[in-house]
Scaffold this motif. Structure first.
Motif, short mmCIF file in Angstrom:
data_model
loop_
_atom_site.label_atom_id
_atom_site.label_comp_id
_atom_site.label_asym_id
_atom_site.label_seq_id
_atom_site.Cartn_x
_atom_site.Cartn_y
_atom_site.Cartn_z
N GLY A 168 33.23 4.31 33.66
CA GLY A 168 32.44 3.47 34.55
C GLY A 168 33.24 2.86 35.69
O GLY A 168 32.65 2.25 36.60
N GLY A 169 34.55 2.98 35.63
CA GLY A 169 35.41 2.44 36.68
C GLY A 169 35.58 0.95 36.65
O GLY A 169 36.06 0.35 37.62
N SER A 170 35.22 0.30 35.53
CA SER A 170 35.27 -1.16 35.47
C SER A 170 36.48 -1.69 34.72
O SER A 170 36.82 -2.88 34.86
N HIS A 171 37.14 -0.86 33.90
CA HIS A 171 38.25 -1.32 33.08
C HIS A 171 39.41 -0.31 33.11
O HIS A 171 39.20 0.88 33.33
N LEU A 172 40.59 -0.84 32.88
CA LEU A 172 41.81 -0.03 32.83
C LEU A 172 42.47 -0.24 31.48
O LEU A 172 42.74 -1.38 31.08
N ALA A 173 42.69 0.84 30.74
CA ALA A 173 43.38 0.77 29.45
C ALA A 173 44.83 1.17 29.63
O ALA A 173 45.13 2.20 30.23
N VAL A 174 45.74 0.35 29.09
CA VAL A 174 47.18 0.58 29.21
C VAL A 174 47.79 0.58 27.81
O VAL A 174 47.69 -0.42 27.08
N VAL A 181 50.71 -2.25 21.55
CA VAL A 181 49.46 -2.86 21.98
C VAL A 181 48.76 -1.96 22.99
O VAL A 181 49.40 -1.22 23.73
N VAL A 182 47.44 -2.01 23.00
CA VAL A 182 46.63 -1.39 24.04
C VAL A 182 45.99 -2.51 24.85
O VAL A 182 45.14 -3.25 24.34
N LEU A 183 46.44 -2.68 26.08
CA LEU A 183 45.94 -3.74 26.96
C LEU A 183 44.74 -3.23 27.74
O LEU A 183 44.73 -2.09 28.21
N PRO A 195 43.98 -10.29 34.47
CA PRO A 195 44.93 -10.21 33.35
C PRO A 195 44.24 -9.81 32.06
O PRO A 195 43.07 -10.17 31.83
N PRO A 196 44.91 -9.03 31.22
CA PRO A 196 44.28 -8.60 29.96
C PRO A 196 44.03 -9.78 29.04
O PRO A 196 44.74 -10.78 29.07
N MET A 197 42.99 -9.67 28.23
CA MET A 197 42.69 -10.73 27.28
C MET A 197 43.71 -10.74 26.15
O MET A 197 44.25 -9.69 25.76
N PRO A 198 44.03 -11.92 25.62
CA PRO A 198 45.00 -11.98 24.51
C PRO A 198 44.56 -11.17 23.30
O PRO A 198 45.39 -10.77 22.49
N SER A 199 43.25 -10.91 23.19
CA SER A 199 42.75 -10.17 22.02
C SER A 199 42.77 -8.66 22.22
O SER A 199 42.13 -7.93 21.47
N SER A 200 43.49 -8.18 23.26
CA SER A 200 43.61 -6.74 23.44
C SER A 200 44.12 -6.12 22.14
O SER A 200 44.88 -6.73 21.40
N THR A 201 43.69 -4.89 21.89
CA THR A 201 43.93 -4.26 20.60
C THR A 201 45.41 -4.12 20.28
O THR A 201 46.20 -3.63 21.09
#
Length: 363
Positions: A168-174, A181-183, A195-201
């Motif tokens: 969808g072009g709305s999020h970036l997974a790192v 961690v997956v941000l 900024p990524p949420m602290p609860s990133s996987t």
């Protein structure tokens, strides 16, 4: 741009022991389906990862800003105009990423933004793209920090290894190999990042998440763990949040040698997932159940070389190419559209230190 066959393949390369790489190479498919020979189409220092603009004849390559001065080696994002008839590349722009060791890049589905991951420096960067595909000045920059993983020979500092935009072009997974961690970043205003949420996987300790791929609907994320030799399936559980679904090994049950994983791909129809092993030197094939996202292993087949740094499925999902860095070759496989199984095609193509393969149109 049309993505009907026949296709051409561009090959990114990087320095490795015994390598003689000079830049980006191109190869065409013969009438019998074999690939090659490779020819140099752009001289560039370590253009290890490539990506194609979704609608323009522009190819983007990771690389270095300056290789002539050993004291000045910084990461770069390069843009090339791509001639579909000949395969020739012409450099039309370059921007410094602000980090060393750019291992991955991706382009947003609307073609308005590019994102890079710098493994050695620990940074993620975003760049706006003009209407002609040229790269604007860096608009987002994030320094990865946090608790390190337990394998300090590889997890001695943050190591963002990929930056993947969702469908969808709305999020970036790192995937950060150093932090386990997956941000997940929210993309705002073109190429800007929240900024990524602290609860990133968070992965399991020592997993070393390397690369990831979304399902076509963006509801599932498939992460290949370099250090644990496994694939972790995640399901979307809210904004920038993911819930674990499954962890499955990429190796045969009886294998006891050393191995690290590299690339992961989801077939265009979403029915199959593939992951590469370096050490076992193989491609692991999985059937994907679309309802719950669970994976079922089909087979694990030799990649036909050593150290498959990258592989790619053709746009129709019927061909797989493996870039085997340490044997300096690219091998080809037919993909059965019903079973997902791979059949090797005789005749590997020689190319120095291949690290990325990219399908491109020929018209």
């Amino acid at each position: 741009m049309s993505f009907n066959p026949p296709w051409r393949v561009l090959i990114g390369t990087s320095s490795s022991p015994g390598g003689t790489n000079r830049g980006i190479y191109a190869a065409d498919f013969a009438s019998d389906g074999q690939l090659g020979p490779a020819r140099l189409v752009a001289e560039a220092p370590n253009p290890g990862f490539l990506a194609l603009h979704p609608s323009l004849p522009i190819v983007y390559a990771a690389g270095e800003v300056n290789r002539t001065d050993p004291k000045v080696v910084a990461g770069a994002l390069n843009a090339y105009h791509y001639d579909a008839r000949s395969g020739a590349l012409e450099l039309v722009g370059q921007q410094a990423t602000g980090g060393m060791g750019v291992t991955h890049l991706s382009i947003s589905p609307d073609g308005r933004a590019a994102f890079t991951a710098s493994y050695h420096g620990g940074q993620v960067a975003g760049f706006p793209l003009d209407t002609d595909g040229r790269i604007g000045a860096r608009s987002a920059w994030f320094q990865s920090t946090g608790p390190l993983g337990p394998k300090r020979d590889r997890q001695e500092k943050p190591h963002p290894h990929c930056a993947v935009v969702d469908p969808g072009g709305s999020h970036l997974a790192v995937c950060d190999l150093g932090l386990d961690v997956v941000l997940t970043f929210q993309i705002t205003g073109g190429a800007n990042l929240q900024p990524p949420m602290p609860s990133s996987t968070v992965a399991l300790p020592g997993d070393g998440p390397r690369h990831c791929r979304f399902s076509s609907d963006g509801e599932f994320l498939h992460v290949i763990n370099e250090l644990a030799s496994s694939i972790r399936v995640l399901k979307r559980a809210g904004d920038r949040k993911w819930a674990p679904v499954q962890v499955i090994s990429t190796l045969p049950d009886q294998f006891r040698g050393e191995n690290i994983c590299s690339e992961i791909q989801v077939s265009p129809d979403g029915a199959f997932v593939y992951g590469a092993n370096r050490g076992h030197d193989s491609i692991a094939c999985f059937r994907r159940h679309s309802g719950d996202g669970m994976l079922e292993r089909i087979e694990i087949i030799s990649c036909g070389g050593r150290h498959p740094r990258h592989f790619a499925l053709s746009p129709d999902g019927h061909r797989l190419l493996s870039a085997n860095r340490d044997t300096h070759n690219v091998t080809s496989f037919r993909v059965d559209p019903l079973s997902g199984r791979l059949t090797p095609i005789a005749g590997a193509m020689e190319v120095p230190s291949p690290t990325c393969v990219l399908y491109c149109p020929t018209k």
